[in-house]
Motif scaffolding. Structure first.
Motif, PDB file in Angstrom:
ATOM      1  N   LYS A   1      43.111  43.262  39.099  1.00 33.50           N
ATOM      2  CA  LYS A   1      44.432  43.699  39.524  1.00 33.50           C
ATOM      3  C   LYS A   1      44.329  44.584  40.749  1.00 33.50           C
ATOM      4  O   LYS A   1      43.378  45.340  40.913  1.00 33.50           O
ATOM      5  N   ILE A   2      45.319  44.474  41.601  1.00 30.72           N
ATOM      6  CA  ILE A   2      45.375  45.233  42.841  1.00 30.72           C
ATOM      7  C   ILE A   2      46.420  46.320  42.675  1.00 30.72           C
ATOM      8  O   ILE A   2      47.597  46.043  42.442  1.00 30.72           O
TER       9      ILE A   2
ATOM     10  N   ILE B   1      49.050  44.076  41.100  1.00 31.31           N
ATOM     11  CA  ILE B   1      49.140  42.631  41.301  1.00 31.31           C
ATOM     12  C   ILE B   1      47.826  41.973  40.913  1.00 31.31           C
ATOM     13  O   ILE B   1      46.778  42.288  41.457  1.00 31.31           O
ATOM     14  N   ASP B   2      47.909  41.069  39.968  1.00 29.30           N
ATOM     15  CA  ASP B   2      46.781  40.239  39.589  1.00 29.30           C
ATOM     16  C   ASP B   2      46.946  38.911  40.328  1.00 29.30           C
ATOM     17  O   ASP B   2      47.912  38.182  40.111  1.00 29.30           O
ATOM     18  N   GLU B   3      45.999  38.591  41.211  1.00 30.01           N
ATOM     19  CA  GLU B   3      46.139  37.401  42.052  1.00 30.01           C
ATOM     20  C   GLU B   3      46.283  36.127  41.220  1.00 30.01           C
ATOM     21  O   GLU B   3      47.086  35.250  41.551  1.00 30.01           O
TER      22      GLU B   3
ATOM     23  N   SER C   1      49.043  27.370  45.709  1.00 33.64           N
ATOM     24  CA  SER C   1      49.755  28.595  45.331  1.00 33.64           C
ATOM     25  C   SER C   1      48.849  29.809  45.468  1.00 33.64           C
ATOM     26  O   SER C   1      49.258  30.860  45.968  1.00 33.64           O
ATOM     27  N   HIS C   2      47.610  29.667  45.043  1.00 27.43           N
ATOM     28  CA  HIS C   2      46.669  30.782  45.132  1.00 27.43           C
ATOM     29  C   HIS C   2      46.404  31.136  46.592  1.00 27.43           C
ATOM     30  O   HIS C   2      46.344  32.319  46.950  1.00 27.43           O
ATOM     31  N   ARG C   3      46.261  30.134  47.436  1.00 30.32           N
ATOM     32  CA  ARG C   3      46.027  30.400  48.853  1.00 30.32           C
ATOM     33  C   ARG C   3      47.224  31.104  49.491  1.00 30.32           C
ATOM     34  O   ARG C   3      47.057  32.010  50.327  1.00 30.32           O
TER      35      ARG C   3
ATOM     36  N   LYS D   1      47.137  34.718  48.505  1.00 26.61           N
ATOM     37  CA  LYS D   1      46.136  35.415  49.303  1.00 26.61           C
ATOM     38  C   LYS D   1      46.700  35.783  50.675  1.00 26.61           C
ATOM     39  O   LYS D   1      46.502  36.899  51.168  1.00 26.61           O
ATOM     40  N   LYS D   2      47.400  34.857  51.286  1.00 26.85           N
ATOM     41  CA  LYS D   2      47.986  35.113  52.606  1.00 26.85           C
ATOM     42  C   LYS D   2      49.015  36.230  52.536  1.00 26.85           C
ATOM     43  O   LYS D   2      49.033  37.130  53.381  1.00 26.85           O
ATOM     44  N   SER D   3      49.888  36.162  51.550  1.00 26.19           N
ATOM     45  CA  SER D   3      50.945  37.166  51.439  1.00 26.19           C
ATOM     46  C   SER D   3      50.370  38.556  51.222  1.00 26.19           C
ATOM     47  O   SER D   3      50.803  39.530  51.855  1.00 26.19           O
ATOM     48  N   LEU D   4      49.381  38.676  50.348  1.00 22.43           N
ATOM     49  CA  LEU D   4      48.769  39.974  50.093  1.00 22.43           C
ATOM     50  C   LEU D   4      48.085  40.514  51.347  1.00 22.43           C
ATOM     51  O   LEU D   4      48.191  41.702  51.661  1.00 22.43           O
TER      52      LEU D   4
END
Length: 370
Positions: free
Chosen positions: A4-5, A244-246, A354-356, A359-362
């Motif tokens: 988690k972030i 946030i958990d990726e 979705s995962h990618r 990653k971009k948004s974060l």
């Protein structure tokens, strides 16, 4: 599973909207002796590449080129040659015509310097930004024998730091890995591409390079059209001060998009999805490290025989599992005789995509601090 972030609930400016009609496409081209066929393929097909992207995406395309070799004494010609963005395919062709494959010295090359120069190009803030790095050798400092600069780039550039800056700037990195030479370093390159929301694309012959470049650009521009919806999910958690958990966020984004029947363009190799980096434990572990020294301490060269997972896919309202059945590496690598090909399919959004996007948004929100 990604940790988690922790995110503080503070005001952050909204992520800037992209103009989906603008594409800045940069090439980082290894120009050492083994790369002649790939340079020739890029030069011969650059106009076709631009015309196909413009025809399919109705986009305003600019091109840039960063050639790279190595530092003296490994190579006495140049470290990098930088050609900033142009809207002219003829100009780009001229740059490629003046490019030749020669030299190289030891096995590693000036990958860090090339990515750093790519970062400093005059990217348009509102454009979709893609860097295609065409390489068959690792950067300095990754470990192993035969590295003339075992402590890393002699200019002091840490490629991991550069890649994170690229991600924050919204530059998506595609690694076109020329196999089998690059195979031992595949996990490293897959990890740095993944950190920008990009992909590692294996190449066994130069003739498919055009398909990869066009298909990758089409997929990224399609995903960019969906980023506003992803940003809404991410920003809602940021505003609420939630960690946030990726992985969980990716599932949530995927489930929401799948329930709406959202489809996207997807680059495929021999009619199959590319490997989902999030499903490869070694790649996932490397992607969490923040500097080259830590990467070197953890990195183990790939033998090419590992079992890797294919990208997961879901066609219904519920997300697919993060891992699909595994297949040996040999089953995923076609020889030229087997007719290696790339194309673009339009299909339901995948969990890997979705995962990618998460990653971009974060990265663009600069909140993914480990």
């Amino acid at each position: 599973m990604a940790g988690k972030i922790e995110v503080q609930s503070v005001h952050k400016p909204a992520v800037k909207r992209h103009d989906i009609n603008k594409l800045d496409l940069a090439f980082a081209m290894d120009c050492t002796g083994s790369m002649g066929s790939y340079i020739n393929s890029a030069r011969e097909n650059i106009r076709k590449i631009v015309e196909e992207i413009v025809a399919s995406e109705k986009s305003d395309v600019r091109l840039a080129l960063v050639n790279y070799r190595d530092h003296p004494p490994q190579d006495s010609t140049f470290v990098t040659q930088v050609h900033d963005f142009t809207g002219s395919p003829n100009t780009m062709k001229g740059w490629l015509s003046a490019t030749s494959a020669a030299g190289g010295g030891d096995t590693p090359e000036a990958v860090a310097d090339a990515l750093h120069d790519v970062l400093k190009l005059s990217w348009r803030e509102d454009a979709t930004k893609i860097c295609v790095c065409i390489s068959d050798a690792p950067p300095h400092g990754l470990g192993g024998c035969g590295d003339g600069f075992p402590d890393g780039c002699p200019a002091g550039i840490d490629p991991i730091n550069v890649v994170h800056q690229m991600a924050e700037k919204g530059i998506t990195l595609y690694i076109a890995g020329c196999e089998p030479s690059i195979t031992p370093y595949k996990n490293f390159f897959m990890a740095i591409a993944y950190n920008t929301g990009g992909q590692y694309v294996p190449l066994s012959r130069a003739q498919v390079l055009t398909q990869v470049i066009v298909g990758g650009a089409q997929e990224e521009m399609a995903l960019e059209r969906l980023m506003e919806e992803v940003n809404e999910e991410v920003n809602a958690d940021i505003a609420a001060g939630r960690a946030i958990d990726e992985t969980e966020m990716s599932r949530r984004v995927h489930s929401k998009m799948a329930s709406k029947g959202i489809r996207s363009k997807q680059l495929q190799r021999n009619k199959a999805d590319l490997v989902n980096a999030a499903d490869v434990p070694e790649v996932s572990a490397l992607s969490k490290l923040t500097n080259m020294a830590d990467i070197k301490a953890s990195f183990k060269p790939s033998t090419g025989s590992e079992r890797l997972t294919f990208a997961s896919r879901s066609f219904g309202g519920a997300p697919a599992p993060m891992s699909a059945p595994v297949a040996p590496m040999s089953a995923m690598m076609s020889s030229p005789e087997e007719g290696e090909s790339y194309d673009v399919a339009e299909a339901p959004i995948t969990i890997a995509q979705s995962h990618r996007m998460v990653k971009k948004s974060l990265a663009r929100n600069m909140v993914n601090k480990k």
